[in-house]
Design a protein around this motif. Structure first.
Motif, PDB file in Angstrom:
ATOM      1  N   VAL A   5       0.848  -1.199   0.000  1.00 49.04           N
ATOM      2  CA  VAL A   5       0.000   0.000   0.000  1.00 49.04           C
ATOM      3  C   VAL A   5       0.883   1.247   0.000  1.00 49.04           C
ATOM      4  CG1 VAL A   5      -1.599   1.365   1.419  1.00 49.04           C
ATOM      5  CG2 VAL A   5      -2.021  -1.075   1.048  1.00 49.04           C
ATOM      6  N   GLN A   6       1.905   1.251   0.845  1.00 47.89           N
ATOM      7  CA  GLN A   6       2.797   2.405   0.900  1.00 47.89           C
ATOM      8  C   GLN A   6       3.527   2.607  -0.423  1.00 47.89           C
ATOM      9  OE1 GLN A   6       4.609   1.252   4.825  1.00 47.89           O
ATOM     10  NE2 GLN A   6       4.361   3.439   5.205  1.00 47.89           N
ATOM     11  N   ALA A   7       3.947   1.522  -1.058  1.00 48.01           N
ATOM     12  CA  ALA A   7       4.617   1.632  -2.350  1.00 48.01           C
ATOM     13  C   ALA A   7       3.662   2.201  -3.404  1.00 48.01           C
ATOM     14  CB  ALA A   7       5.148   0.270  -2.791  1.00 48.01           C
ATOM     15  N   SER A   8       2.411   1.766  -3.382  1.00 47.51           N
ATOM     16  CA  SER A   8       1.413   2.260  -4.343  1.00 47.51           C
ATOM     17  C   SER A   8       1.133   3.748  -4.175  1.00 47.51           C
ATOM     18  CB  SER A   8       0.099   1.493  -4.198  1.00 47.51           C
ATOM     19  OG  SER A   8       0.270   0.156  -4.552  1.00 47.51           O
ATOM     20  N   LEU A   9       1.237   4.222  -2.938  1.00 54.77           N
ATOM     21  CA  LEU A   9       0.913   5.620  -2.638  1.00 54.77           C
ATOM     22  C   LEU A   9       2.159   6.470  -2.402  1.00 54.77           C
ATOM     23  CD1 LEU A   9      -2.106   4.965  -0.245  1.00 54.77           C
ATOM     24  CD2 LEU A   9      -2.198   5.760  -2.622  1.00 54.77           C
ATOM     25  N   LYS A  10       3.326   5.960  -2.795  1.00 53.49           N
ATOM     26  CA  LYS A  10       4.596   6.629  -2.496  1.00 53.49           C
ATOM     27  C   LYS A  10       4.617   8.093  -2.908  1.00 53.49           C
ATOM     28  CE  LYS A  10       9.625   6.270  -3.039  1.00 53.49           C
ATOM     29  NZ  LYS A  10       9.772   7.509  -2.356  1.00 53.49           N
ATOM     30  N   ALA A  12       2.120  10.244  -3.361  1.00 56.93           N
ATOM     31  CA  ALA A  12       1.224  11.050  -2.519  1.00 56.93           C
ATOM     32  C   ALA A  12       1.779  11.170  -1.097  1.00 56.93           C
ATOM     33  CB  ALA A  12      -0.172  10.444  -2.489  1.00 56.93           C
ATOM     34  N   ILE A  13       2.379  10.101  -0.596  1.00 55.76           N
ATOM     35  CA  ILE A  13       2.971  10.135   0.743  1.00 55.76           C
ATOM     36  C   ILE A  13       4.132  11.115   0.764  1.00 55.76           C
ATOM     37  CG2 ILE A  13       4.286   8.789   2.442  1.00 55.76           C
ATOM     38  CD1 ILE A  13       2.546   6.339   1.512  1.00 55.76           C
ATOM     39  N   ASP A  14       5.010  11.023  -0.232  1.00 55.66           N
ATOM     40  CA  ASP A  14       6.165  11.917  -0.298  1.00 55.66           C
ATOM     41  C   ASP A  14       5.751  13.376  -0.454  1.00 55.66           C
ATOM     42  OD1 ASP A  14       7.789   9.701  -0.047  1.00 55.66           O
ATOM     43  OD2 ASP A  14       8.395   9.674  -2.170  1.00 55.66           O
ATOM     44  N   SER A  15       4.797  13.639  -1.337  1.00 60.22           N
ATOM     45  CA  SER A  15       4.402  15.034  -1.581  1.00 60.22           C
ATOM     46  C   SER A  15       3.661  15.641  -0.391  1.00 60.22           C
ATOM     47  CB  SER A  15       3.573  15.157  -2.858  1.00 60.22           C
ATOM     48  OG  SER A  15       2.328  14.524  -2.709  1.00 60.22           O
ATOM     49  N   SER A  16       2.986  14.817   0.399  1.00 54.69           N
ATOM     50  CA  SER A  16       2.260  15.338   1.562  1.00 54.69           C
ATOM     51  C   SER A  16       3.143  15.414   2.803  1.00 54.69           C
ATOM     52  CB  SER A  16       1.047  14.446   1.869  1.00 54.69           C
ATOM     53  OG  SER A  16       1.482  13.190   2.367  1.00 54.69           O
ATOM     54  N   TYR A  49      -7.704  13.767   2.788  1.00 56.46           N
ATOM     55  CA  TYR A  49      -8.433  14.627   3.716  1.00 56.46           C
ATOM     56  C   TYR A  49      -7.577  15.014   4.917  1.00 56.46           C
ATOM     57  CZ  TYR A  49     -12.223  13.178   0.727  1.00 56.46           C
ATOM     58  OH  TYR A  49     -13.013  12.948  -0.375  1.00 56.46           O
ATOM     59  N   ARG A  50      -6.332  15.348   4.648  1.00 60.49           N
ATOM     60  CA  ARG A  50      -5.425  15.771   5.720  1.00 60.49           C
ATOM     61  C   ARG A  50      -5.749  17.199   6.144  1.00 60.49           C
ATOM     62  NH1 ARG A  50      -2.420  15.378   1.026  1.00 60.49           N
ATOM     63  NH2 ARG A  50      -1.470  17.308   0.318  1.00 60.49           N
ATOM     64  N   HIS A  51      -5.356  17.514   7.349  1.00 57.21           N
ATOM     65  CA  HIS A  51      -5.570  18.857   7.889  1.00 57.21           C
ATOM     66  C   HIS A  51      -4.504  19.778   7.301  1.00 57.21           C
ATOM     67  CE1 HIS A  51      -6.073  22.152  10.683  1.00 57.21           C
ATOM     68  NE2 HIS A  51      -7.199  21.569  11.082  1.00 57.21           N
ATOM     69  N   PRO A  52      -4.882  20.962   6.817  1.00 58.49           N
ATOM     70  CA  PRO A  52      -3.899  21.831   6.160  1.00 58.49           C
ATOM     71  C   PRO A  52      -2.881  22.460   7.120  1.00 58.49           C
ATOM     72  CG  PRO A  52      -6.017  22.943   6.325  1.00 58.49           C
ATOM     73  CD  PRO A  52      -6.233  21.532   6.786  1.00 58.49           C
ATOM     74  N   ASP A  53      -3.160  22.436   8.415  1.00 58.32           N
ATOM     75  CA  ASP A  53      -2.296  23.138   9.366  1.00 58.32           C
ATOM     76  C   ASP A  53      -1.396  22.245  10.206  1.00 58.32           C
ATOM     77  OD1 ASP A  53      -3.458  25.528   8.504  1.00 58.32           O
ATOM     78  OD2 ASP A  53      -5.054  25.377  10.005  1.00 58.32           O
ATOM     79  N   ARG A  54      -1.316  20.952   9.878  1.00 54.82           N
ATOM     80  CA  ARG A  54      -0.414  20.076  10.649  1.00 54.82           C
ATOM     81  C   ARG A  54       0.084  18.940   9.769  1.00 54.82           C
ATOM     82  NH1 ARG A  54      -5.355  19.513  13.868  1.00 54.82           N
ATOM     83  NH2 ARG A  54      -6.597  17.874  12.931  1.00 54.82           N
ATOM     84  N   ALA A  55       1.249  18.428  10.158  1.00 51.67           N
ATOM     85  CA  ALA A  55       1.837  17.303   9.436  1.00 51.67           C
ATOM     86  C   ALA A  55       0.953  16.073   9.626  1.00 51.67           C
ATOM     87  CB  ALA A  55       3.242  17.029   9.965  1.00 51.67           C
TER      88      ALA A  55
END
Length: 146
Positions: A5-10, A12-16, A49-55
């Protein structure tokens, strides 16, 4: 499965800049493609749907509860109001705040269908400061050769 799953979303994970932590996962008998899709959808939604003000932090865990394994995918994103907790699992129903990217309303309905098809159930908890999705799967162990 979590590594896949992490490899598939790499990207998006990296950019976020998301941090994903996973506890030990059990080995059970299931349709790995379908259950992989459940994890993929839940992590993908957390990224979306991450919060824009926190990691963004996502935690994936599993623990044995009786005859079932209880899995959880928790995030510190925008959360989901209580009145939508059941509706988000219905096909074409979704919750989006104004100005937010909209979903199709299919992903969580698919998750529910897959989990229930495996003999489990799925639900969420959210107090508006992140969300935790829980699902259960029966503790079916792989057969061993004599």
């Amino acid at each position: 499965m979590i590594a896949s799953v992490q490899a598939s979303l790499k990207s998006a994970i990296d950019s976020s800049g998301a941090e994903i932590v996973s506890g030990p996962m059990p080995t059970i008998v299931c349709d790995s493609v379908q259950i992989g899709a459940v994890f993929l959808n839940l992590v993908s939604n957390a990224l979306r749907y991450r919060h824009p003000d926190r990691a963004l932090r996502i935690r994936i865990d599993a623990r044995k509860e009786g005859e079932f394994w209880l899995f959880s995918v928790a995030d510190n994103g925008i959360g989901i109001p209580a009145e939508y907790h059941q509706a988000v699992f219905e096909i074409f129903r979704r919750f989006n705040k104004p100005g937010q990217e909209s979903g199709t309303g299919i992903g969580l309905a698919l998750c529910r269908r897959v989990v229930e098809g495996h003999g489990g159930r799925i639900w969420l908890q959210s107090d508006g400061d992140g969300a935790t999705f829980f699902f259960t799967l029966p503790d079916v162990q792989p057969a061993t050769s004599p």
